[in-house]
Every structure is written in structure tokens, then in C-alpha cells.
Design a protein around this motif. Structure first.
Motif, PDB file in Angstrom:
ATOM      1  N   PHE A 152      37.252  30.064  32.653  1.00  0.00           N
ATOM      2  CA  PHE A 152      38.518  29.369  32.447  1.00  0.00           C
ATOM      3  C   PHE A 152      39.428  30.045  31.425  1.00  0.00           C
ATOM      4  N   LEU A 153      38.846  30.736  30.451  1.00  0.00           N
ATOM      5  CA  LEU A 153      39.660  31.303  29.364  1.00  0.00           C
ATOM      6  C   LEU A 153      39.686  32.830  29.338  1.00  0.00           C
ATOM      7  N   GLY A 154      38.874  33.474  30.166  1.00  0.00           N
ATOM      8  CA  GLY A 154      38.745  34.923  30.106  1.00  0.00           C
ATOM      9  C   GLY A 154      39.858  35.706  30.758  1.00  0.00           C
ATOM     10  N   GLY A 155      40.690  35.050  31.496  1.00  0.00           N
ATOM     11  CA  GLY A 155      41.792  35.748  32.160  1.00  0.00           C
ATOM     12  C   GLY A 155      41.417  36.219  33.550  1.00  0.00           C
ATOM     13  N   GLU A 156      42.411  36.759  34.236  1.00  0.00           N
ATOM     14  CA  GLU A 156      42.252  37.179  35.637  1.00  0.00           C
ATOM     15  C   GLU A 156      41.232  38.284  35.805  1.00  0.00           C
ATOM     16  N   VAL A 157      41.141  39.175  34.821  1.00  0.00           N
ATOM     17  CA  VAL A 157      40.232  40.328  34.929  1.00  0.00           C
ATOM     18  C   VAL A 157      38.779  39.882  35.002  1.00  0.00           C
ATOM     19  N   LEU A 158      38.412  38.857  34.223  1.00  0.00           N
ATOM     20  CA  LEU A 158      37.023  38.393  34.165  1.00  0.00           C
ATOM     21  C   LEU A 158      36.733  37.244  35.123  1.00  0.00           C
ATOM     22  N   HIS A 159      37.741  36.775  35.830  1.00  0.00           N
ATOM     23  CA  HIS A 159      37.588  35.579  36.662  1.00  0.00           C
ATOM     24  C   HIS A 159      36.495  35.741  37.724  1.00  0.00           C
ATOM     25  N   ASP A 160      36.568  36.779  38.537  1.00  0.00           N
ATOM     26  CA  ASP A 160      35.586  36.985  39.610  1.00  0.00           C
ATOM     27  C   ASP A 160      34.198  37.283  39.047  1.00  0.00           C
ATOM     28  N   PHE A 161      34.147  38.071  37.984  1.00  0.00           N
ATOM     29  CA  PHE A 161      32.874  38.404  37.328  1.00  0.00           C
ATOM     30  C   PHE A 161      32.194  37.127  36.828  1.00  0.00           C
ATOM     31  N   ALA A 162      32.951  36.284  36.144  1.00  0.00           N
ATOM     32  CA  ALA A 162      32.397  35.040  35.603  1.00  0.00           C
ATOM     33  C   ALA A 162      31.980  34.091  36.722  1.00  0.00           C
ATOM     34  N   PHE A 163      32.770  34.046  37.807  1.00  0.00           N
ATOM     35  CA  PHE A 163      32.434  33.180  38.935  1.00  0.00           C
ATOM     36  C   PHE A 163      31.102  33.600  39.564  1.00  0.00           C
ATOM     37  N   ALA A 164      30.937  34.913  39.786  1.00  0.00           N
ATOM     38  CA  ALA A 164      29.689  35.425  40.370  1.00  0.00           C
ATOM     39  C   ALA A 164      28.501  35.096  39.473  1.00  0.00           C
ATOM     40  N   LEU A 165      28.674  35.264  38.168  1.00  0.00           N
ATOM     41  CA  LEU A 165      27.587  34.969  37.236  1.00  0.00           C
ATOM     42  C   LEU A 165      27.285  33.475  37.164  1.00  0.00           C
ATOM     43  N   LEU A 166      28.306  32.630  37.260  1.00  0.00           N
ATOM     44  CA  LEU A 166      28.078  31.183  37.272  1.00  0.00           C
ATOM     45  C   LEU A 166      27.187  30.787  38.448  1.00  0.00           C
ATOM     46  N   VAL A 167      27.518  31.307  39.616  1.00  0.00           N
ATOM     47  CA  VAL A 167      26.712  31.018  40.808  1.00  0.00           C
ATOM     48  C   VAL A 167      25.308  31.589  40.631  1.00  0.00           C
ATOM     49  N   GLY A 168      25.221  32.820  40.142  1.00  0.00           N
ATOM     50  CA  GLY A 168      23.929  33.485  39.985  1.00  0.00           C
ATOM     51  C   GLY A 168      23.011  32.807  38.995  1.00  0.00           C
ATOM     52  N   VAL A 169      23.560  32.298  37.903  1.00  0.00           N
ATOM     53  CA  VAL A 169      22.734  31.626  36.889  1.00  0.00           C
ATOM     54  C   VAL A 169      22.160  30.321  37.450  1.00  0.00           C
ATOM     55  N   VAL A 170      22.987  29.563  38.163  1.00  0.00           N
ATOM     56  CA  VAL A 170      22.503  28.308  38.756  1.00  0.00           C
ATOM     57  C   VAL A 170      21.418  28.598  39.792  1.00  0.00           C
ATOM     58  N   VAL A 171      21.690  29.554  40.669  1.00  0.00           N
ATOM     59  CA  VAL A 171      20.743  29.891  41.739  1.00  0.00           C
ATOM     60  C   VAL A 171      19.476  30.518  41.155  1.00  0.00           C
ATOM     61  N   GLY A 172      19.642  31.411  40.175  1.00  0.00           N
ATOM     62  CA  GLY A 172      18.493  32.079  39.565  1.00  0.00           C
ATOM     63  C   GLY A 172      17.587  31.142  38.806  1.00  0.00           C
ATOM     64  N   SER A 173      18.147  30.044  38.292  1.00  0.00           N
ATOM     65  CA  SER A 173      17.345  29.086  37.524  1.00  0.00           C
ATOM     66  C   SER A 173      16.356  28.340  38.419  1.00  0.00           C
ATOM     67  N   TYR A 174      16.773  28.011  39.638  1.00  0.00           N
ATOM     68  CA  TYR A 174      15.838  27.281  40.500  1.00  0.00           C
ATOM     69  C   TYR A 174      15.010  28.188  41.401  1.00  0.00           C
TER      70      TYR A 174
END
Length: 198
Positions: A152-174
């Protein structure tokens, strides 16, 4: 861009020094290199986990990583995100994060298996997951909150990177609990463990 600069600053006040265009051939080359990087990371992890534990643990870990990668790429596709080198970096980061969590649980399974000779492998895996569950939840939650801030705060450059990691952390945890560990248990029926219990 040239028209916008002409309008803003006037004609002849700027100079375009370089124009770069990535054509389909270079794009295809980048895609192939990205897939190679992910594939070779899986192979390296497979070799390491086999050496550190057993082959069945390595198979469980790798299948969990394949699951994490496919789900993340699927989420990126559904959100119509561009597949760039930043996304490749995110996928490799997810692989590293997920295998770390898996190794922690596998290490606890191995320790518990050596101490409890009479327990079945099912009970050992269940106890080991329960013992490490609070650590998994706390680690994943703190990483998730940081990634949420980046998203939300990282700007456009980090948006896709952060989105991919958000999905990956949730999926990787289970995936460690519901994919890697059950595969280790299923492997017991095919080939019993070589771990020597005390």
C-alpha cells in the motif's frame, strides 16, 4: 514522451539520448532464463534437503514449492500482472521463504522421531507441526504485515513485487503443513524411513 516534454519545456530544451525497446525475442529469452532460474533453484533445494534429511523429505518440500509457485503465478495471471524480472525475484524469494519454514518443521520431525521410538510417524508429524505452529504463524504474520505496508505504501515500483510476496507467504505458510508433511507420511508406505531412532 517527446510531445509531453515539448509541451512542458519547449522544443529544443531537451535531448533524448537513449531509447530501449524489448522485442519478443528478448522477452522470450528473459522468460526462458526466469524458468531456468526457478527450475535450478528447485533442483538445488532437492539435493540439499536429500543430503540434510532424506529423499522423501526433499520430495515433500519440492512439491510444496511447486505448489507455491504455481498458485502465485496463477494469482498474478488472474490479476493481469506483467511477468517481469521483478516477479521472478519475488518467486525466488517465495521459494526461499517457503523452504525455510518447511526445513524448520522437518527438523522438528526428525528430532521427535529419534526421541520417540514407539510413536507412529503420523503422531510424530502431528506433534512436530503443533510444536512449531506458533512460530510459523508469528513469522508469517509479521512478514505479511511488512508486505502489506509495502503493497500500500511502497509505490508503483514495488506494487507487483509486494503482491506476489503476499500471495506467496500465505500459500507457503499452509503448504508445509498440508502438502510437504503429508507427502513425507505417504512416502512411509512406499519406503520406510532410514532415520535411526534412539
Amino acid at each position: 514522451v517527446a510531445n509531453a516534454l515539448n509541451t512542458a519545456f519547449g522544443k529544443g530544451t531537451f535531448e533524448i539520448r537513449k531509447v530501449e525497446i524489448i522485442g519478443p525475442k528478448i522477452g522470450k529469452d528473459l522468460t526462458n532464463k526466469a524458468l531456468s532460474a526457478i527450475f535450478f533453484s528447485w533442483i538445488g533445494i532437492l539435493i540439499y534437503v536429500t543430503w540434510r534429511f532424506e529423499f522423501r523429505y526433499a520430495v515433500g518440500g519440492i512439491l510444496a514449492l511447486v505448489h507455491d509457485t504455481i498458485i502465485t503465478v496463477g494469482a498474478l495471471s488472474l490479476m493481469n500482472k506483467e511477468f517481469t524480472l521483478t516477479i521472478v525475484a519475488a518467486l525466488l524469494t517465495i521459494i526461499g521463504y517457503s523452504i525455510n519454514d518447511t526445513i524448520v518443521i522437518f527438523d522438528r520431525i526428525r528430532e521427535t522421531a529419534r526421541k520417540n521410538i514407539r510413536q507412529s510417524l503420523r503422531e510424530i508429524i502431528n506433534n512436530s507441526i503443533n510444536q512449531t505452529l506458533s512460530r510459523t504463524i508469528l513469522t508469517s504474520l509479521t512478514v505479511f504485515l511488512v508486505l502489506l505496508a509495502l503493497f500500500f505504501l511502497g509505490g508503483e515500483v514495488l506494487h507487483d513485487f509486494a503482491f506476489a510476496l503476499l500471495v506467496g507467504v500465505v500459500v507457503g505458510s499452509y503448504s508445509t503443513v498440508f502438502i510437504a508433511s503429508p507427502i513425507v507420511l505417504a512416502w512411509e508406505k512406499i519406503r520406510p524411513s532410514k532415520i535411526k531412532r534412539k
